[in-house]
Design a protein around this motif. Structure first.
Motif, PDB file in Angstrom:
ATOM      1  N   GLY A 315       0.820  -1.199   0.000  1.00 28.50           N
ATOM      2  CA  GLY A 315       0.000   0.000   0.000  1.00 28.50           C
ATOM      3  C   GLY A 315       0.858   1.254   0.000  1.00 28.50           C
ATOM      4  N   ASN A 328      -3.056  -0.237  -3.271  1.00 33.00           N
ATOM      5  CA  ASN A 328      -1.906  -1.121  -3.102  1.00 33.00           C
ATOM      6  C   ASN A 328      -1.549  -1.836  -4.391  1.00 33.00           C
ATOM      7  OD1 ASN A 328      -3.251  -4.003  -2.976  1.00 33.00           O
ATOM      8  ND2 ASN A 328      -4.482  -2.725  -1.596  1.00 33.00           N
ATOM      9  N   GLN A 361      -7.916  -0.724  -3.436  1.00 35.45           N
ATOM     10  CA  GLN A 361      -7.742  -0.259  -2.060  1.00 35.45           C
ATOM     11  C   GLN A 361      -8.016  -1.366  -1.043  1.00 35.45           C
ATOM     12  OE1 GLN A 361      -9.398   3.776  -1.259  1.00 35.45           O
ATOM     13  NE2 GLN A 361     -10.217   3.632  -3.342  1.00 35.45           N
ATOM     14  N   GLY A 364      -4.641  -4.944   1.112  1.00 32.09           N
ATOM     15  CA  GLY A 364      -3.270  -4.556   1.387  1.00 32.09           C
ATOM     16  C   GLY A 364      -2.677  -5.329   2.548  1.00 32.09           C
ATOM     17  N   THR A 367       1.926  -0.963   4.433  1.00 33.61           N
ATOM     18  CA  THR A 367       1.796   0.330   3.763  1.00 33.61           C
ATOM     19  C   THR A 367       3.027   1.204   3.978  1.00 33.61           C
ATOM     20  OG1 THR A 367      -0.627   0.330   3.927  1.00 33.61           O
ATOM     21  CG2 THR A 367       0.442   2.479   3.747  1.00 33.61           C
ATOM     22  N   ASN A 384      -2.959   0.891   8.817  1.00 28.23           N
ATOM     23  CA  ASN A 384      -4.120   0.654   7.969  1.00 28.23           C
ATOM     24  C   ASN A 384      -4.866  -0.580   8.484  1.00 28.23           C
ATOM     25  OD1 ASN A 384      -5.592   1.581   5.723  1.00 28.23           O
ATOM     26  ND2 ASN A 384      -4.714   0.014   4.409  1.00 28.23           N
TER      27      ASN A 384
END
Length: 448
Positions: A315, A328, A361, A364, A367, A384
């Motif tokens: 991500g 991602n 989105q 993921g 990140t 996240n």
């Protein structure tokens, strides 16, 4: 023939149950008093149980991986020199000499009725292993935790005993060469194991499950023992994923030199190259070496489990007119430098145009947030949901830096990482951030 049964003792830390992690003996083995017979994990620590008897191992009564209550029979022994018609079977107890002071029943001593009214003498443990290395049980545990082979350690203690300093020194020396070998990405992407029966209190809501599909894409670790206790405490404290952030200042001069060379290369003529590309490769590389940062905490009907993903859906936090998005790059671990650079370009351009698809989105695993583009040196980013870690890259600026004893201008940045402390502990966090920093300091590590 006389047999004796040894039950799970109270190790003096409020123990009510423990998991039998591994047996060190098998039926038919001959053991001496205080030989380690098994390793148990309580809610607080890993403990070696010594044998209270000399004799032959009869039967192992509890399977490895099983959690049992204090007082549960663990193992039987055929007493040394026992013959037919000897004394009848009896639970194992230790010498009953009284001991001054306070304390609980100690490791290696049975938890019989007399335990509440008199103290048991703590045994003197045998420090010799079967291969002749002399080391006390705490030193052996330290060696296991640090991944040190005791047979390879130079002993400096009395009579050739391995000391704590010997183990730590050996581990530090070995760490100098830890970047030489990098694990390969395995064919198995994820594996699952059963969750524990009891869910930790106050689990965070909204944690996304592992991606559906191939059941071999996720490796799931049962949440129990030390992990279960620490997870419950962390969640009760924060009411959500307990964040811990660590950071390291890095000399990124060689990264900047590599970016400059790539920009001038005909192979990258149509590709935008930035330090974020090297950062992305560094994170992917470091994930292979500390896979728990790429994991997720999963709530189940039976409690919780940890899903360790053997792939990286990387991500990239992107500031857009619509707000912060985290699209991602799927299976980023399979991309070479050019393909990863192209994927980063597409991802950021699409996000800024507000055209990021919902599927991009989701799913993921870890990140990166590049706060350096806003002139920030470091930060404590929020994880996240559904992931265990997020890495922040600060601004890269020239600063005075000591190189070979001289102060020189160098390109310096700060790498910060926030992690879910239910999943990964301080040593793993630090190792991961140190690995990312090592690549930024020396991108040649990526050539393996």
């Amino acid at each position: 023939m006389s047999t004796q049964t040894f039950t799970l003792p109270d190790v003096g830390e409020g123990l009510t149950e423990a998991e039998v992690v591994s047996w060190r003996v098998a039926p038919g083995d001959v053991v001496a008093v205080n030989d380690v017979i098994c390793e148990i994990e309580t809610a607080k620590s890993l403990v070696e149980l010594p044998s209270p008897h000399a004799g032959t191992v009869g039967e192992l009564l509890v399977d490895e991986g099983r959690t049992v209550d204090v007082g549960t029979p663990l193992i039987t022994f055929v007493a040394e020199g026992a013959t037919e018609g000897s004394a009848p079977d009896a639970p194992a107890t230790a010498a009953e000499a009284p001991e001054e002071g306070s304390g609980s029943v100690l490791v290696g001593y049975g938890s019989g009725a007399g335990a509440t009214s008199r103290r048991r003498k703590k045994p003197t443990r045998d420090v010799r292993s079967s291969v002749g290395v002399i080391a006390k049980p705490p030193i052996r545990k330290l060696a296991r935790d640090l991944g040190v082979d005791l047979a390879a350690v130079t002993a400096t203690g009395a009579d050739g005993e391995v000391t704590r300093d010997d183990v730590v020194t050996h581990a530090e020396q070995a760490s100098v060469f830890r970047n030489i070998e990098t694990p390969e990405w395995g064919a198995v992407r994820e594996e699952k194991m059963p969750a524990p029966a009891t869910a930790p209190v106050g689990l965070a809501r909204g944690i996304a499950p592992a991606p559906a599909g191939d059941p071999e894409r996720t490796e799931s670790i049962p949440v129990k023992g030390v992990r279960k206790a620490s997870a419950s405490a962390m969640v009760q404290s924060a009411y959500t994923a307990p964040h811990v952030t660590v950071w390291k200042e890095v000399d990124a001069t060689r990264t900047m030199e590599l970016v400059k060379r790539l920009k001038a290369s005909p192979d990258f003529a149509d590709i935008k190259v930035s330090p974020l590309l090297i950062m992305a490769r560094a994170v992917i590389w470091a994930v292979r070496r500390t896979p728990m940062v790429n994991a997720a905490w999963i709530e189940t009907d039976d409690g919780a489990e940890i899903a360790v993903r053997h792939y990286v859906n990387l991500g990239i936090a992107a500031a857009t007119p619509r707000g912060l998005l985290v699209p991602n790059i799927k299976d980023a671990q399979n991309l070479g430098m050019k393909d990863l650079a192209r994927a980063l370009n597409r991802l950021t351009l699409t996000a800024r145009e507000g055209k990021t698809a919902p599927a991009d989105q989701q799913g993921g695993t870890i990140t990166i947030t590049n706060i350096g583009v806003f002139g920030m040196d470091a930060g404590t980013p929020i994880i996240n949901p559904g992931e265990a870690g997020i890495v922040a890259m600060g601004t890269i600026a020239q600063k005075p830096w000591v190189v070979d004893g001289e102060v020189r201008p160098r390109w310096v940045t700060t790498v910060a990482g926030s992690f879910d402390h239910r999943i990964i502990d301080g040593d793993g966090m630090s190792r991961f951030v140190a690995d990312v920093a090592a690549v930024l300091e020396e991108p040649a590590l990526l050539v393996d």
